[in-house]
Design an enzyme around this catalytic site. Structure first.
Site, PDB file in Angstrom:
ATOM      1  CG  ASP A 139      -2.357   0.493   0.725  1.00 16.44           C
ATOM      2  OD1 ASP A 139      -2.480   1.715   0.491  1.00 16.44           O
ATOM      3  OD2 ASP A 139      -3.285  -0.319   0.585  1.00 16.44           O
ATOM      4  CG  HIS A 140      -0.674   4.990   1.478  1.00 18.31           C
ATOM      5  ND1 HIS A 140      -0.076   5.816   2.396  1.00 18.31           N
ATOM      6  CD2 HIS A 140      -1.718   4.407   2.114  1.00 18.31           C
ATOM      7  CE1 HIS A 140      -0.722   5.761   3.550  1.00 18.31           C
ATOM      8  NE2 HIS A 140      -1.731   4.903   3.408  1.00 18.31           N
ATOM      9  CG  HIS A 141       3.230   7.495   1.038  1.00 22.05           C
ATOM     10  ND1 HIS A 141       1.866   7.717   0.954  1.00 22.05           N
ATOM     11  CD2 HIS A 141       3.826   8.478   0.320  1.00 22.05           C
ATOM     12  CE1 HIS A 141       1.648   8.795   0.223  1.00 22.05           C
ATOM     13  NE2 HIS A 141       2.818   9.276  -0.182  1.00 22.05           N
ATOM     14  CD  GLU A 159       2.255   6.915   6.471  1.00 25.31           C
ATOM     15  OE1 GLU A 159       2.156   6.656   7.697  1.00 25.31           O
ATOM     16  OE2 GLU A 159       1.922   8.006   5.976  1.00 25.31           O
TER      17      GLU A 159
END
Length: 211
Positions: A139-141, A159
């Protein structure tokens, strides 16, 4: 013009790499392995020799793919082979299966391998020689260090930081914001809710032990 590719190794992971290359439309010119005789055939691909071929006059005319995944008894073999290719100045392109879904801004390092069904969301950075196996979801970042291996079906929520040479087992889930240290190993099916230190093997219900 894309150079024809040679695969290092001939096991199960090498067969997956061969399929990815075919799906990408890349020419596979042969494999290099010490375990099969030169001139023999493997999956319709000729065996050219062993690693000594890398020092021959035709080596620079090809690109290369590491066909070895995670070996529990030799966890650093894949990284060492990749490092040898790079030290010789040979091309090791990233491989991305056409069915993988990558956000537009995902950064993919040299030699990374992204297998069928992988999903990678925005802001993610993959280091060199990262291996994302079948159906992994990032998922993101998230940030994955060089030589990280994420096994089939693992989920990294947003993250997440994964250190160099770490291994995330099949079906593991890492919740948002956790950090996994360099060379740490996370057991299959594990839900990770807190940081894991470098060089630790994490198995739920057991004391942490060095890798």
């Amino acid at each position: 013009m894309n150079k024809p590719v040679l695969i290092l190794g001939h096991g199960g992971h090498a067969r997956v790499v061969l399929d990815v290359l075919h799906c990408m439309g890349r020419e596979v010119a042969g494999i290099l392995t010490p375990d099969l005789p030169p001139g023999s055939d493997w999956q319709g691909v000729p065996v050219l020799g062993d690693d000594a071929w890398l020092h021959g006059p035709q080596a620079a005319d090809h690109a290369y793919a590491v066909g070895i995944g995670m070996l529990p008894h030799r966890p650093d073999l894949r990284a060492r082979l990749y490092g040898r290719l790079r030290a010789l100045g040979l091309a090791v392109p990233a491989l991305i299966h056409p069915s993988a879904i990558l956000a537009r801004d995902v950064q993919v390092g040299e030699g990374a391998q992204i297998m069928a069904g992988v999903i990678i969301q925005p802001g993610t950075v993959l280091g060199e020689d990262v291996l994302l196996n079948t159906g992994a979801r990032i998922d993101h970042h998230c940030c994955l260090g060089n030589h990280t291996h994420v096994a089939p079906g693992a989920v990294l929520c947003g993250e997440v930081r994964v250190g160099e040479g770490a291994f995330i087992g099949a079906g593991a889930t890492l919740i948002q914001g956790v950090s996994i240290g360099d060379r740490a190993q996370v057991a299959a099916g594990t839900t990770v809710v807190r940081n894991i230190e470098a060089g630790i093997r994490h198995i739920p219900g057991r004391p942490h032990k060095p890798v």
